[in-house]
Design an enzyme around this catalytic site. Structure first.
Site, short mmCIF file in Angstrom:
data_model
loop_
_atom_site.label_atom_id
_atom_site.label_comp_id
_atom_site.label_asym_id
_atom_site.label_seq_id
_atom_site.Cartn_x
_atom_site.Cartn_y
_atom_site.Cartn_z
N GLU A 46 36.54 18.25 -8.15
CA GLU A 46 35.22 17.69 -8.44
C GLU A 46 34.43 18.75 -9.17
O GLU A 46 34.26 19.85 -8.67
CB GLU A 46 34.52 17.35 -7.13
CG GLU A 46 35.18 16.21 -6.39
CD GLU A 46 34.91 16.28 -4.90
OE1 GLU A 46 33.80 16.71 -4.51
OE2 GLU A 46 35.82 15.93 -4.13
N ASP A 57 22.41 19.73 -0.84
CA ASP A 57 23.22 20.94 -0.83
C ASP A 57 22.60 22.09 -0.05
O ASP A 57 21.40 22.28 -0.06
CB ASP A 57 23.49 21.38 -2.27
CG ASP A 57 24.50 20.46 -2.94
OD1 ASP A 57 25.61 20.35 -2.41
OD2 ASP A 57 24.14 19.82 -3.94
#
Lengths: 256, 393
Positions: A46, A57
């Site tokens: 990815e 994140d």
């Protein structure tokens, strides 16, 4: 059938996917890392395109995203870097990033470009399911792009069934409700949750991500899914002066 | 044409819930329950009682005579500066803390820029005995020391946001990350009409008390509930949303929203979102935001920390796009001058945010006798250091 769908048809266990941020540590490392990952045994990867406000994140990927942006990375530059991708990399590739960047690029343009350079799917965590379903599903399908959805321990069964219906490659099972980069604690609750999802007999294979950092956590994730995804731990291990070497070193524990 | 939210959480093209799956259950729980809870008679009773006895509402609608003389119109100030904690922010935190209690939440998180919303959140948490964590940009912590001390004294934990630009938008990111990592027991009190649906609608409902009172007060003072103009400053846009709420469908009432031009809209140091922004997604909703062609959020600038935000709430984006509200902007210097003017003509030191709304009076042309309501969203105590520096006081 795209490369990603093919992979899941041929391989049912021990699938290892690696996430990294495009443009980190250096702007032009994108292809180098991809090549090194394939050479050291990753099953797919990815590639994150950076965003200034990555709410899902943790610190590591916030940091790599910021560095990538400081290095000048944009989605346009990424597609340009990827134009020779399929000459040197054969494993499936997903792009991962936040919806605003895709919207500014234009969803139709994005799908077209993905197909052109040989990207097989994407993960856009803050793209609402209803919007994907009503506005973009057709476009993704026409260009052979698999859209990957996330499932957390709090996702309802009804919603998981719906996600299963909209998916055509795999479902991304989050080890816990958390931002990226936390350590996987394979507690009884997590095991119960993985087992619960496994028992649903979904039509899509499962990949476990978030909190997978080493061989041990990878193996425990493997008990409940087709494989697992590693992001923060890999990104953290990258050495800007020896990108290929650090990829090799990191991958050795899994594919030694 | 509806200017309010539809069932799916959109105002025209704007709004929605652009959130990662990790936040979906929290936001969905709120979406399913907020209207039911807010409309319960027991909720309304307690909300109104706290607004009256604790916040000090209704806030006065004050006809500023000397200011009116200067501009040749009847200028009414809606005195949100007289609320407990010094700004309109408390209207929303009172509402949300009661809602959080109804949902059985034990822990409250919030983001803050200048610290006004952080103080208003820490205040209601102290009042109700709930744990409180406030995220604040590392840079803002340094420039707003008195508010940081207030929050700490009120028992809140102030956590510095050290990511990105270390200001309000990053504090918001950090609060969202906290919520992702604490999905069950925590309620996130967003301070403005931003964020995923139902936040923009919920916050504007709690702030709508501003225009609800204003209408009644206008009838008492002018004999009619429709003024000619209603004005408010806009950062994320919560005081404006509350000030406009009950006037939005009164097509004869002209609504003016004042953004922060910073050093000038073309200077590169500005927060004039409708002028500089483009449609996109920030903090969970589709709206208008300042961004690069690649979709990266651009850092805003304003002398007023409360207006220093790169987006506006989705309802504002809709009101802007449909033309229902006129969006204008005022520079740092113009706002400070307007703050000094109000202080010297009326004996009221306004927050620099509110001074932006007042400053636009200079650009308006009145025939004489028009009724103008300006939302004085907060008091200027917190801004004394900026005023002192600017005017060599």
């Amino acid at each position: 059938m795209n490369r990603l769908q093919q992979l899941f048809q041929n391989k049912k266990k021990d699938i290892l996917s690696i996430y990294y941020t495009a443009g980190y540590p250096n702007l032009n490392d994108t292809l180098k890392i991809a090549q090194a990952l394939e050479a050291s045994g990753a099953d797919f990867m990815e590639i994150g395109f950076p965003y200034s406000d990555p709410v899902a994140d943790g610190e590591v990927i916030q940091g790599s995203s910021k560095q990538a942006l400081d290095n000048g990375m944009t989605l346009e530059i990424l597609f340009d870097q990827l134009k020779d991708l399929r000459k040197i990399v054969t494993i499936p590739i997903l792009l991962m990033g936040y919806v605003n960047v895709v919207l500014q690029y234009g969803v139709a343009n994005f799908c077209e470009k993905c197909q052109e350079v040989g990207v097989d799917g994407c993960i856009i965590p803050d793209l609402p399911m209803y919007e994907y379903e009503e506005m973009y599903h057709t476009c993704f399908a026409e260009h052979g792009i698999s859209n990957i959805f996330l499932v957390t321990p709090q996702t309802s069964e009804e919603r998981i069934r719906k996600i299963d219906g909209l998916s055509n490659a795999f479902i991304y099972l989050l080890s816990s409700a958390a931002t990226t980069g936390k350590n996987l604690d394979v507690s009884t609750t997590a095991r119960d949750y993985f087992a619960r999802i496994q028992a649903m007999n979904l039509s899509n294979p499962l990949m476990i991500g978030f909190g997978i950092s080493d061989k041990k956590t990878f193996d425990s994730a493997n008990e409940y899914a087709s494989g697992a995804i590693i992001g923060s731990a890999f990104v953290k291990s990258l050495n800007e002066n020896d990108v290929e070497g650090s990829v090799k070193t990191f991958m050795k524990q899994f594919r030694g | 044409m509806s200017y309010f939210v539809n069932e799916r959480g959109y105002y025209g093209d704007f709004g929605g819930a652009y959130i990662p799956e990790m936040l979906y259950p929290n936001v969905e729980e709120l979406r399913q329950q907020y209207l039911g809870i807010i409309n319960e008679p027991s909720f309304q009773e307690e909300f109104k009682a706290l607004l009256k006895d604790y916040v000090g509402r209704p806030s006065p609608l004050y006809l500023a005579k000397r200011l009116s003389e200067k501009y040749g119109a009847n200028i009414f100030l809606k005195r949100e500066d007289l609320n407990h904690t010094g700004a309109h922010k408390i209207n929303n935190t009172i509402g949300q803390i009661l809602l959080a209690e109804s949902l059985g939440k034990k822990r409250i998180i919030a983001e803050t820029g200048a610290g006004q919303h952080g103080v208003a959140t820490a205040t209601v948490c102290a009042l109700r005995g709930l744990e409180c964590v406030v995220y604040m940009g590392e840079i803002d912590i340094k420039r707003q020391a008195p508010n940081v001390a207030r929050m700490k004294m009120l028992g809140a934990k102030v956590v510095p946001a050290t990511s990105g630009s270390k200001t309000l938008k990053d504090a918001t990111n950090e609060a969202m990350r906290d919520w992702i990592n604490n999905p069950v027991d925590t309620h996130y009190i967003i301070g403005s009409v931003v964020g995923p649906h139902p936040y923009p609608d919920m916050v504007s409902i709690f702030q709508s008390v501003i225009s609800e009172e204003t209408k009644k007060q206008l009838i008492e003072q002018t004999g009619k509930d429709q003024p000619d103009y209603v004005m408010a400053c806009v950062g994320g846009g919560s005081n404006a949303a509350g000030m406009f709420y009950h006037f939005i469908d009164d097509e004869n009432v002209k609504l003016i929203a004042v953004e922060a031009a910073g050093k000038g809209v073309a200077s590169g140091l500005s927060a004039a979102t409708t002028y500089l922004g483009k449609e996109g997604v920030l903090h969970g909703s589709r709206s208008i935001l300042m961004q690069t062609p690649d979709g990266q959020v651009v850092e805003p600038h304003s002398v007023s920390a409360g207006l220093d935000y790169p987006g506006i709430g989705p309802q504002h984006a809709h009101l802007f796009k449909t033309g229902r509200v006129k969006y204008v902007s005022i520079t740092d210097d113009e706002s400070l001058d307007a703050g000094l003017l109000l202080t010297q003509l009326e004996g009221i030191i306004p927050a620099i945010e509110s001074a932006h709304a007042l400053a636009y009076l200079e650009y308006m042309e009145f025939k004489g006798g028009e009724n103008v309501v300006v939302c004085l969203s907060g008091r200027g105590d917190k801004d004394m250091e900026t005023y002192m520096k600017h005017f060599n006081l």
